[in-house]
Design a protein around this motif. Structure first.
Motif, short mmCIF file in Angstrom:
data_model
loop_
_atom_site.label_atom_id
_atom_site.label_comp_id
_atom_site.label_asym_id
_atom_site.label_seq_id
_atom_site.Cartn_x
_atom_site.Cartn_y
_atom_site.Cartn_z
N VAL A 121 -11.70 9.88 7.95
CA VAL A 121 -10.12 9.62 8.48
C VAL A 121 -9.37 9.32 7.09
CG1 VAL A 121 -8.55 8.61 10.09
CG2 VAL A 121 -11.17 8.43 10.47
N GLU A 122 -8.18 10.30 7.48
CA GLU A 122 -7.23 10.08 6.42
C GLU A 122 -6.60 8.48 6.34
OE1 GLU A 122 -4.23 12.84 5.90
OE2 GLU A 122 -5.43 14.22 5.62
N VAL B 55 -7.06 5.51 14.67
CA VAL B 55 -8.15 5.94 15.28
C VAL B 55 -9.17 4.80 15.56
CG1 VAL B 55 -10.62 7.13 14.54
CG2 VAL B 55 -8.38 8.15 13.91
N ALA C 115 -10.01 15.75 17.69
CA ALA C 115 -8.75 14.60 17.57
C ALA C 115 -8.92 13.49 18.40
CB ALA C 115 -7.58 15.75 18.14
N LYS D 238 -5.09 12.33 15.98
CA LYS D 238 -5.29 12.44 14.59
C LYS D 238 -6.67 13.29 14.37
CE LYS D 238 -1.94 9.55 13.86
NZ LYS D 238 -0.72 10.10 13.29
N THR D 239 -6.75 13.80 13.34
CA THR D 239 -7.53 14.77 12.96
C THR D 239 -8.64 13.86 12.31
OG1 THR D 239 -6.21 16.95 12.92
CG2 THR D 239 -8.61 16.89 11.77
N ASP E 61 -4.16 7.23 9.00
CA ASP E 61 -4.53 7.03 10.29
C ASP E 61 -5.80 6.27 10.69
OD1 ASP E 61 -2.59 9.28 10.44
OD2 ASP E 61 -4.17 11.07 10.01
#
Length: 211
Positions: A50-51, A58, A27, A31-32, A54
């Protein structure tokens, strides 16, 4: 998705975790992020997947906490040319380039079961049909050539310069570094060539090859 490349000896410190050999998740500012080892470059690093929604969060977190310094595309290209790492669009893109000629030999699995293209690759290797060798080159000039550009031996075209960057460390004594492919038979006889950029001709010296 967005893709970030983190490279440097302090990559693990920036992420707050050790770099894994396989993929892992962590994380960043809530955010993952999926982490993948960045192979082929030294110092070691990671790819962060990363999506897209997001990505800026990040990026901002890594920069604002002074964990990372933005580098940009030119730094990446300099790093990869220094370490003879080919990329799609430069060293390989068209159907007239095979993996041997594009510097991808280390990515060929000779023991894997049947897969598309296996027989073609096997024939190239078995019957010694590889015509060109992937090379790292020292350029006696400012490396402003718009690639791809022909590599010449006198008035004869013997290869192609596929990437060129300034040599920031000047470790070769030349002004630029490049990647390209040169005819195998020619490389067996000599290691100095020329390339024309604009109205100027620059000398090329082969630093290493897959020969």
């Amino acid at each position: 998705y967005a893709l970030f490349l983190l490279v440097g000896d302090k990559t693990a410190n920036a992420l707050g975790t050790a770099v894994q050999t396989g993929h892992s998740t962590l994380a960043v500012n809530g955010k993952t992020v999926t982490c993948l080892p960045a192979t082929g470059l030294s110092p070691a690093g990671v790819l962060l997947l990363v999506e897209q929604p997001d990505a800026f969060v990040v990026y901002k977190a890594l920069i604002e906490e002074k964990k990372c310094t933005p580098a940009g595309a030119q730094v990446y290209h300099t790093l990869r040319v220094e370490q003879s790492v080919p990329i799609f669009g430069n060293e390989f893109a068209n159907e007239d380039t095979n993996p041997y000629e594009a510097g991808l030999k280390n990515h060929i699995d000779y023991d894997k079961g049947c897969y598309i293209g296996q027989e073609v690759i096997a024939r190239l290797d078995t019957y010694d049909k590889v015509r060109y060798e992937f090379c790292q080159l020292a350029i006696d000039g400012p490396a402003t050539a718009v690639t791809p550009v022909p590599i010449m031996d006198g008035d004869k075209e013997v290869g192609v310069l596929t990437s060129s960057v300034p040599d920031p460390k000047n470790k070769t004594g030349a002004l630029g570094l490049g990647l390209g492919r040169i005819r195998r038979k020619t490389l067996q006889q000599k290691n100095r060539f020329t390339v024309v950029s604009g109205e100027k001709a620059f000398d090329l010296t082969v630093l290493s090859s897959t020969l």
